[in-house]
Write a protein that holds these residues in place. Structure first.
Motif, PDB file in Angstrom:
ATOM      1  N   VAL A 103      43.267  39.181  -4.224  1.00  0.00           N
ATOM      2  CA  VAL A 103      44.436  39.677  -3.314  1.00  0.00           C
ATOM      3  C   VAL A 103      45.151  40.231  -2.380  1.00  0.00           C
ATOM      4  O   VAL A 103      45.311  38.857  -1.291  1.00  0.00           O
ATOM      5  CB  VAL A 103      45.554  40.118  -4.685  1.00  0.00           C
ATOM      6  N   ILE A 104      43.898  41.158  -2.333  1.00  0.00           N
ATOM      7  CA  ILE A 104      44.030  42.440  -0.605  1.00  0.00           C
ATOM      8  C   ILE A 104      43.711  41.491   0.139  1.00  0.00           C
ATOM      9  O   ILE A 104      44.120  41.044   1.696  1.00  0.00           O
ATOM     10  CB  ILE A 104      43.329  43.154  -0.744  1.00  0.00           C
ATOM     11  N   LEU A 105      42.318  40.592   0.119  1.00  0.00           N
ATOM     12  CA  LEU A 105      41.958  39.455   1.347  1.00  0.00           C
ATOM     13  C   LEU A 105      42.385  38.117   1.211  1.00  0.00           C
ATOM     14  O   LEU A 105      42.903  38.022   2.887  1.00  0.00           O
ATOM     15  CB  LEU A 105      40.462  39.112   0.627  1.00  0.00           C
ATOM     16  N   ALA A 106      43.166  37.781   0.433  1.00  0.00           N
ATOM     17  CA  ALA A 106      44.074  37.125   1.027  1.00  0.00           C
ATOM     18  C   ALA A 106      44.873  36.711   1.389  1.00  0.00           C
ATOM     19  O   ALA A 106      45.516  36.353   3.265  1.00  0.00           O
ATOM     20  CB  ALA A 106      44.324  36.088   0.088  1.00  0.00           C
ATOM     21  N   ASN A 107      45.972  38.196   1.617  1.00  0.00           N
ATOM     22  CA  ASN A 107      47.167  38.208   2.303  1.00  0.00           C
ATOM     23  C   ASN A 107      46.584  39.416   3.421  1.00  0.00           C
ATOM     24  O   ASN A 107      47.454  38.736   4.455  1.00  0.00           O
ATOM     25  CB  ASN A 107      47.526  39.848   1.392  1.00  0.00           C
ATOM     26  N   THR A 108      45.339  39.720   3.066  1.00  0.00           N
ATOM     27  CA  THR A 108      45.042  40.392   5.111  1.00  0.00           C
ATOM     28  C   THR A 108      44.495  38.979   5.745  1.00  0.00           C
ATOM     29  O   THR A 108      44.976  38.880   7.179  1.00  0.00           O
ATOM     30  CB  THR A 108      43.963  41.302   5.211  1.00  0.00           C
ATOM     31  N   PHE A 109      44.198  38.509   5.377  1.00  0.00           N
ATOM     32  CA  PHE A 109      43.659  37.321   6.003  1.00  0.00           C
ATOM     33  C   PHE A 109      44.722  36.469   6.739  1.00  0.00           C
ATOM     34  O   PHE A 109      44.919  35.662   8.141  1.00  0.00           O
ATOM     35  CB  PHE A 109      43.013  36.222   5.261  1.00  0.00           C
ATOM     36  N   THR A 110      45.400  35.932   5.752  1.00  0.00           N
ATOM     37  CA  THR A 110      46.718  35.323   6.426  1.00  0.00           C
ATOM     38  C   THR A 110      47.679  35.796   6.920  1.00  0.00           C
ATOM     39  O   THR A 110      48.360  35.306   7.953  1.00  0.00           O
ATOM     40  CB  THR A 110      48.143  35.049   4.767  1.00  0.00           C
ATOM     41  N   GLY A 111      47.966  37.056   7.132  1.00  0.00           N
ATOM     42  CA  GLY A 111      48.975  37.900   8.152  1.00  0.00           C
ATOM     43  C   GLY A 111      48.085  38.057   9.071  1.00  0.00           C
ATOM     44  O   GLY A 111      48.727  37.646  10.030  1.00  0.00           O
ATOM     45  N   VAL A 112      46.811  38.035   9.377  1.00  0.00           N
ATOM     46  CA  VAL A 112      46.603  38.436  10.627  1.00  0.00           C
ATOM     47  C   VAL A 112      46.170  36.668  10.965  1.00  0.00           C
ATOM     48  O   VAL A 112      46.587  36.587  12.746  1.00  0.00           O
ATOM     49  CB  VAL A 112      44.285  39.200   9.973  1.00  0.00           C
ATOM     50  N   HIS A 113      45.739  35.903  10.810  1.00  0.00           N
ATOM     51  CA  HIS A 113      45.536  34.606  11.292  1.00  0.00           C
ATOM     52  C   HIS A 113      47.193  33.854  11.861  1.00  0.00           C
ATOM     53  O   HIS A 113      46.622  32.879  12.808  1.00  0.00           O
ATOM     54  CB  HIS A 113      45.431  33.991  10.162  1.00  0.00           C
ATOM     55  N   GLY A 114      47.660  34.328  10.673  1.00  0.00           N
ATOM     56  CA  GLY A 114      49.184  33.584  11.398  1.00  0.00           C
ATOM     57  C   GLY A 114      49.964  34.067  12.437  1.00  0.00           C
ATOM     58  O   GLY A 114      50.450  33.834  12.803  1.00  0.00           O
ATOM     59  N   VAL A 115      49.701  35.189  13.536  1.00  0.00           N
ATOM     60  CA  VAL A 115      50.041  35.656  13.908  1.00  0.00           C
ATOM     61  C   VAL A 115      50.088  34.258  15.441  1.00  0.00           C
ATOM     62  O   VAL A 115      49.378  33.888  15.322  1.00  0.00           O
ATOM     63  CB  VAL A 115      49.141  37.041  15.042  1.00  0.00           C
ATOM     64  N   ASP A 116      51.416  34.177  15.854  1.00  0.00           N
ATOM     65  CA  ASP A 116      50.891  33.357  16.729  1.00  0.00           C
ATOM     66  C   ASP A 116      50.076  33.766  17.929  1.00  0.00           C
ATOM     67  O   ASP A 116      49.931  34.225  18.394  1.00  0.00           O
ATOM     68  CB  ASP A 116      52.629  33.341  17.556  1.00  0.00           C
ATOM     69  N   ARG A 117      49.778  31.953  18.134  1.00  0.00           N
ATOM     70  CA  ARG A 117      48.485  32.068  19.392  1.00  0.00           C
ATOM     71  C   ARG A 117      48.887  32.252  20.666  1.00  0.00           C
ATOM     72  O   ARG A 117      48.195  32.863  21.074  1.00  0.00           O
ATOM     73  CB  ARG A 117      48.098  30.645  19.386  1.00  0.00           C
ATOM     74  N   ASP A 118      50.221  31.878  20.462  1.00  0.00           N
ATOM     75  CA  ASP A 118      50.980  32.517  22.313  1.00  0.00           C
ATOM     76  C   ASP A 118      50.786  33.768  22.358  1.00  0.00           C
ATOM     77  O   ASP A 118      50.320  34.361  23.372  1.00  0.00           O
ATOM     78  CB  ASP A 118      51.954  31.620  22.484  1.00  0.00           C
ATOM     79  N   VAL A 119      51.349  34.654  21.581  1.00  0.00           N
ATOM     80  CA  VAL A 119      51.211  36.372  21.441  1.00  0.00           C
ATOM     81  C   VAL A 119      49.476  37.021  21.288  1.00  0.00           C
ATOM     82  O   VAL A 119      49.694  37.631  22.284  1.00  0.00           O
ATOM     83  CB  VAL A 119      51.040  35.954  19.967  1.00  0.00           C
ATOM     84  N   ARG A 120      48.521  36.036  21.326  1.00  0.00           N
ATOM     85  CA  ARG A 120      46.952  36.335  21.445  1.00  0.00           C
ATOM     86  C   ARG A 120      47.333  35.445  22.999  1.00  0.00           C
ATOM     87  O   ARG A 120      46.080  37.532  23.734  1.00  0.00           O
ATOM     88  CB  ARG A 120      46.474  35.660  20.560  1.00  0.00           C
ATOM     89  N   ASP A 121      47.056  34.926  23.586  1.00  0.00           N
ATOM     90  CA  ASP A 121      46.894  34.409  24.539  1.00  0.00           C
ATOM     91  C   ASP A 121      47.589  35.547  25.297  1.00  0.00           C
ATOM     92  O   ASP A 121      46.704  35.488  26.702  1.00  0.00           O
ATOM     93  CB  ASP A 121      47.341  33.132  25.303  1.00  0.00           C
ATOM     94  N   ALA A 122      48.975  36.076  25.366  1.00  0.00           N
ATOM     95  CA  ALA A 122      49.664  36.520  25.930  1.00  0.00           C
ATOM     96  C   ALA A 122      48.526  38.121  26.528  1.00  0.00           C
ATOM     97  O   ALA A 122      48.510  38.990  26.971  1.00  0.00           O
ATOM     98  CB  ALA A 122      50.986  36.931  25.855  1.00  0.00           C
ATOM     99  N   ALA A 123      48.523  38.227  25.280  1.00  0.00           N
ATOM    100  CA  ALA A 123      47.751  39.334  24.911  1.00  0.00           C
ATOM    101  C   ALA A 123      46.066  39.531  25.925  1.00  0.00           C
ATOM    102  O   ALA A 123      46.112  40.085  26.839  1.00  0.00           O
ATOM    103  CB  ALA A 123      47.523  40.174  23.614  1.00  0.00           C
ATOM    104  N   ARG A 124      45.478  38.306  25.784  1.00  0.00           N
ATOM    105  CA  ARG A 124      44.395  38.010  26.277  1.00  0.00           C
ATOM    106  C   ARG A 124      44.461  38.203  27.961  1.00  0.00           C
ATOM    107  O   ARG A 124      43.489  38.676  28.922  1.00  0.00           O
ATOM    108  CB  ARG A 124      43.906  37.161  25.767  1.00  0.00           C
ATOM    109  N   GLY A 125      45.632  37.297  28.700  1.00  0.00           N
ATOM    110  CA  GLY A 125      45.971  37.949  29.566  1.00  0.00           C
ATOM    111  C   GLY A 125      46.290  38.961  30.203  1.00  0.00           C
ATOM    112  O   GLY A 125      46.332  38.773  31.777  1.00  0.00           O
ATOM    113  N   MET A 126      47.241  39.787  29.868  1.00  0.00           N
ATOM    114  CA  MET A 126      47.137  40.770  30.001  1.00  0.00           C
ATOM    115  C   MET A 126      45.301  42.349  30.216  1.00  0.00           C
ATOM    116  O   MET A 126      45.818  42.766  30.220  1.00  0.00           O
ATOM    117  CB  MET A 126      48.100  41.738  29.075  1.00  0.00           C
ATOM    118  N   GLY A 127      44.224  41.004  30.150  1.00  0.00           N
ATOM    119  CA  GLY A 127      43.452  41.828  29.786  1.00  0.00           C
ATOM    120  C   GLY A 127      42.834  43.164  28.549  1.00  0.00           C
ATOM    121  O   GLY A 127      42.272  44.119  29.235  1.00  0.00           O
ATOM    122  N   MET A 128      43.487  42.005  27.573  1.00  0.00           N
ATOM    123  CA  MET A 128      43.301  43.071  26.186  1.00  0.00           C
ATOM    124  C   MET A 128      41.311  42.760  25.642  1.00  0.00           C
ATOM    125  O   MET A 128      41.542  41.363  25.560  1.00  0.00           O
ATOM    126  CB  MET A 128      44.481  43.502  25.051  1.00  0.00           C
TER     127      MET A 128
END
Length: 247
Positions: A103-128
């Motif tokens: 239960v913990i594994l599935a919810n954690t995976f779903t929460g992190v994996h479900g983050v918008d890809r555009d948000v990740r790309d923006a963070a990488r673009g900022m040099g994170m």
């Protein structure tokens, strides 16, 4: 007297609450066992879920294997452990941890994996770096699902730990086990009511904690996005004679 009357008599006896082996003592042991089981499951499932959600590597196989543990009854795991010589609280804690892990594994995976890809790309673009993206972007956005998984897990483990009494363990299950062994079915009912009440109270408290740790911009109590309030037009102002628009 009926079983319900016997249960009420048992619940209204102060000695059953404060005496040796009473509800308060067994309840404290019950909560310690729950904390140990959830703690073991969380230490293993949270980092793995975050890593899988961030990288997406082998996620399908891992989640499938984790979910397959739900097909094995917790009581069955306790019996398997008993054949190895592990009885009592230890067997119940391990069995409950196995039950809580997916239960913990599935919810954690779903929460992190479900983050918008555009948000990740923006963070990488900022040099994170990848680690900073996880800590500053993905985890904060995944908090609602992770908290929901932990809340569900804790309540389920509270309701599962009473099986420890069958394997010679402690906790509130002893009340039920003793009642069955002595054919005191009013005590069995009383024990069940106490465990149910404890689960409901913990669920309520965890709901408040979940609401407190969820960022306000992610709080969508009805399951959707916050709807912006559209300004409503006020009543029309009378136009004095002689102004444009006045006949």
């Amino acid at each position: 007297m009926s079983t319900i009357d016997d249960a009420l008599v048992w619940l209204n006896d102060p000695y059953n609450w404060t005496g040796p082996g009473g509800v308060l003592e067994l309840g404290a042991e019950h909560l310690r066992m729950t904390a140990a089981a959830v703690g073991i499951a969380a230490v293993l499932a949270l980092p793995l879920g975050v890593w899988l959600g961030h990288t997406g590597r082998g996620a399908g196989v891992t989640i499938l294997v984790a979910n397959s543990t739900r097909a094995v009854p917790t009581f069955g795991i306790i019996l398997i452990l008993a054949t190895t010589g592990l009885f009592g609280n230890g067997a119940a804690i391990i069995a409950a941890a196995v039950f809580a892990f997916p239960v913990i594994l599935a919810n954690t995976f779903t929460g992190v994996h479900g983050v918008d890809r555009d948000v990740r790309d923006a963070a990488r673009g900022m040099g994170m770096s990848g680690l900073r993206i996880v800590g500053l972007v993905e985890l904060p956005l995944a908090v609602p699902l992770i908290a929901a998984g932990l809340r569900t897990t804790i309540v389920q483990v509270v309701a599962t730990i009473p099986l420890a009494a069958v394997a010679g363990g402690g906790g509130l299950g002893q009340i039920i086990n003793f009642g069955i062994g002595n054919q005191r079915y009013g005590q069995v009912l009383a024990g069940g009511l106490i465990i149910a009440a404890l689960a409901l109270v913990i669920d309520l408290l965890l709901g408040l904690v979940q609401r407190a740790v969820t960022p306000s911009y992610l709080d969508a109590p009805r399951g959707g996005r916050r709807r912006r309030r559209t300004p409503q037009p006020g009543p029309a102002r009378p136009v004095p004679a002689g102004e444009p628009g006045r006949p």
